[in-house]
Write an enzyme that holds these catalytic residues in place. Structure first.
Site, mmCIF file in Angstrom:
data_model
loop_
_atom_site.group_PDB
_atom_site.id
_atom_site.type_symbol
_atom_site.label_atom_id
_atom_site.label_comp_id
_atom_site.label_asym_id
_atom_site.label_seq_id
_atom_site.Cartn_x
_atom_site.Cartn_y
_atom_site.Cartn_z
ATOM 1 N N ALA A 131 -6.062 -0.051 -1.071
ATOM 2 C CA ALA A 131 -4.894 0.574 -1.467
ATOM 3 C C ALA A 131 -3.891 -0.529 -2.182
ATOM 4 C CB ALA A 131 -4.041 1.166 -0.312
ATOM 5 N N ASP A 132 -3.247 -0.146 -3.107
ATOM 6 C CA ASP A 132 -2.209 -1.079 -3.898
ATOM 7 C C ASP A 132 -0.899 -0.878 -3.387
ATOM 8 O OD1 ASP A 132 -4.577 -0.769 -5.979
ATOM 9 O OD2 ASP A 132 -3.584 -2.560 -6.338
ATOM 10 N N ARG A 133 -0.843 0.535 -2.823
ATOM 11 C CA ARG A 133 0.443 0.971 -2.196
ATOM 12 C C ARG A 133 0.497 2.222 -1.413
ATOM 13 N NH1 ARG A 133 6.320 -0.706 -4.153
ATOM 14 N NH2 ARG A 133 5.353 -1.777 -5.913
ATOM 15 N N ALA A 167 -1.603 4.677 -3.665
ATOM 16 C CA ALA A 167 -1.897 4.329 -5.115
ATOM 17 C C ALA A 167 -3.045 3.577 -4.955
ATOM 18 C CB ALA A 167 -0.994 3.456 -5.920
ATOM 19 N N VAL A 190 2.125 -3.175 -3.826
ATOM 20 C CA VAL A 190 3.212 -3.559 -3.260
ATOM 21 C C VAL A 190 3.214 -4.998 -2.706
ATOM 22 C CG1 VAL A 190 2.676 -2.464 -1.189
ATOM 23 C CG2 VAL A 190 5.079 -2.635 -1.846
#
Lengths: 315, 315
Positions: free
Chosen positions: A203-205, A213, A57
């Protein structure tokens, strides 16, 4: 995949745009002749960048933030505004990372009181090579190391791209942490035989319900940690919290070519492979979410109030 | 590690001894001149072979079986007896494997009644390249394939030696199974997104309580399978059951050099690694143990009666 790490992707996107705009002013002049203006040209570039990597995100948020800056600028000062913002992003990322490290270390040390400190396990690379210079999950380890309270850290190899062995192991080694490299498949046996107090991952999102994610393998590790009674923390910038997505089911997962797995594992050339770059860890496996604004824990209902946390800390 | 797979290690040990004895009869004559006889020479070789790989019980058992044959033979006919026994072992391994496949397929199909059959996940290589020709866990998949009831099979890459991608993927590909290669770290996300009915894995040693030593990563997979409600079967020859060991705590685990992980993962040259070749899956994570003599399930007390099973089926 040459630039990786959710925070770094966002920063590099804005830095790249800055370089592009300052070195190609003639291109802009050419393109804008009679047809379009500088800002429209920039908006097009931003739309492209926003969709280049779907899972994290941070890139999306960086483009939203940049949009505000572009909107408030004129065609004449917009390039300078973007360059200034890119420089600001670099500094902010490091200071945010240091705050993440500090909050994470405080929280862990409040429960894990062994005189030698805390034993961690991490996956992928979330250190100075995935951010502007300090790290998120690995930033927590660095902060513990600074306080002489990092008892041990195990880095998962992180197949198929080996970010753990290529990057995290390198950082652990050069920072002289008491670290060990293990294969992703060794996590359970490592926890059983060597022990750890907490897993800390990036974390990516992060969704409104806490589903997260992150690099493929995080979900595996979270299940194992829960089964072994080991805490499991997500450490990421506040901007990784995405209240627009209700749950992990709504996160788009980037799938990558079979070739990456075939070449590195010596599999038959035409073997069918499944190669998701990320997975989704359900909130139930997560102990807490460490951001630069503090550590989000579950409420009495056993759930994360990500929306409330974001509202409270948004300035 | 050039010869791998618990059953194959045992067979190759006896075959190797046969070759050694038939091609070096002059050596034996020389060695035995006045000092020692052929049988003593053979016992020494067997003692060495028995300790060459500690984790799998098959090699140990093969040497015990051979000891009986050597004891019953004279110095004159012992070499012929060993060669005959090696040939017998090859044939018996294939027929035992086929029985394992058949028992396993029957058991799985009794519960998983989708018209296209059963969806499996496996780790390491337990196929024709780990045995004399058919396979244990992969033998179950082959039997399902023969019956047109193998709906899908996912092979875990099996780091750090990649037996899954190098060997199992090769067997899946050449046998034209509906198979997919995944990284070890993808197991949970694969079960969530693609689904499976059962994991089937091999074994290097099964203890009296059902605890099972197998390739590193098996323990990880078993925890994930349990959490996702997926059955978890061990498929191995009856001789892998070792009633002399009470539990997995007594199994010696071979640890291998860091170099194997460093080279294949591009880690820093002097990085500290932990590289156990096997792990121990506690019985609580195992649904059943498939042998050529039938499938051992847990009793009403939730425990495996391995000792009772061995007594009942020992001839």
């Amino acid at each position: 995949m040459r630039i990786r790490g959710a925070p770094l992707i966002a920063i590099v996107a804005v830095l790249g745009l800055s370089v592009d705009l300052t070195s190609n002013e003639s291109t802009i002049s050419h393109l804008t002749d009679g047809n379009t203006d500088t800002k429209t040209f920039i908006y097009d570039k931003m739309t492209y960048l926003k969709t280049s990597r779907p899972t994290a995100v941070n890139l999306f948020n960086a483009m939203e933030e940049l949009k505000d800056i572009v909107e408030k600028s004129s065609n004449d000062d917009v390039v300078t505004a973007i360059v200034t913002h890119a420089q600001f992003m670099l500094k902010r990322d490091v200071s945010d990372n240091k705050a993440i490290g500090s909050h994470g270390a405080d929280d862990l040390l409040s429960r894990h009181t062994h005189p030698d400190g805390v034993r961690l396990v991490t996956i992928c690379n979330t250190g100075s090579l995935a951010t502007a210079g300090w790290g998120t999950a690995l930033g927590v380890a660095r902060e513990l190391q600074v306080r002489s309270k990092l008892r041990s850290i195990a880095a998962l190899e992180t197949r198929p791209y080996n970010q753990g062995s290529r990057l995290t192991a390198y950082e652990i080694y050069t920072e002289q942490m008491n670290g060990t490299l293990i294969c992703d498949s060794m996590a359970a046996f490592y926890l059983k035989r060597k022990g750890a107090d907490a897993c800390v991952v990036g974390a990516d999102r992060v969704c409104a319900n806490g589903d997260t994610a992150n690099k493929i393998g995080t979900y595996n590790l979270s299940i194992i940690a829960k089964e072994m009674g080991v805490e499991f923390f997500v450490a990421s910038p506040f901007t990784t919290l995405d209240v627009n997505l209700k749950s992990g089911d709504e996160i788009e997962i980037e799938e990558r070519p079979a070739k990456e797995m075939i070449d590195s594992g010596s599999a038959p050339k035409n073997m069918s492979c499944w190669n998701p770059a990320f997975d989704v860890t359900p909130a139930e496996y997560i102990t807490g979410i460490i951001t630069e604004k503090g550590v989000l824990k579950k409420g009495p209902d056993g759930k994360f109030d990500v929306i409330g946390f974001v509202k409270k800390h948004s300035s």
